[in-house]
Design a protein around this motif. Sequence first.
Motif, PDB file in Angstrom:
ATOM      1  N   VAL A  13     -16.680 -75.838  -3.969  1.00 22.79           N
ATOM      2  CA  VAL A  13     -15.222 -75.762  -3.799  1.00 22.79           C
ATOM      3  C   VAL A  13     -14.526 -76.555  -4.899  1.00 22.79           C
ATOM      4  CG1 VAL A  13     -13.315 -76.488  -2.307  1.00 22.79           C
ATOM      5  CG2 VAL A  13     -15.287 -75.301  -1.326  1.00 22.79           C
ATOM      6  N   GLN A  16     -14.759 -74.574  -8.076  1.00 24.75           N
ATOM      7  CA  GLN A  16     -13.804 -73.465  -8.064  1.00 24.75           C
ATOM      8  C   GLN A  16     -12.394 -73.961  -8.364  1.00 24.75           C
ATOM      9  OE1 GLN A  16     -14.484 -71.633  -4.189  1.00 24.75           O
ATOM     10  NE2 GLN A  16     -14.612 -69.651  -5.209  1.00 24.75           N
ATOM     11  N   GLN A  17     -12.030 -75.077  -7.742  1.00 24.41           N
ATOM     12  CA  GLN A  17     -10.697 -75.635  -7.961  1.00 24.41           C
ATOM     13  C   GLN A  17     -10.522 -76.049  -9.420  1.00 24.41           C
ATOM     14  OE1 GLN A  17      -9.727 -78.785  -5.269  1.00 24.41           O
ATOM     15  NE2 GLN A  17      -7.670 -79.058  -6.083  1.00 24.41           N
TER      16      GLN A  17
END
Length: 74
Positions: A13, A16-17
Amino acid sequence: MEEKIDKMMDILVQLQQSVLELRDDVNVIKADVAELKVRVTNIEENMVRKSDLKYYDFKIAEHDREIFELKQQN
């Protein structure tokens, strides 16, 4: 085992950010570059070039000679 999966998911995550933030930054940079291109184009269109100055200098000298010759005739 579940902790490792959770940790890997958190890392994924975060990754991805980070990628999304980088993409946004790249888009901002692209927009800035496009704006700079427009500004540079406008400046170039209004800029006096060295060749322009040489031409005007030549024409001024030519007209000065013609004026001098006309004055000499009188």
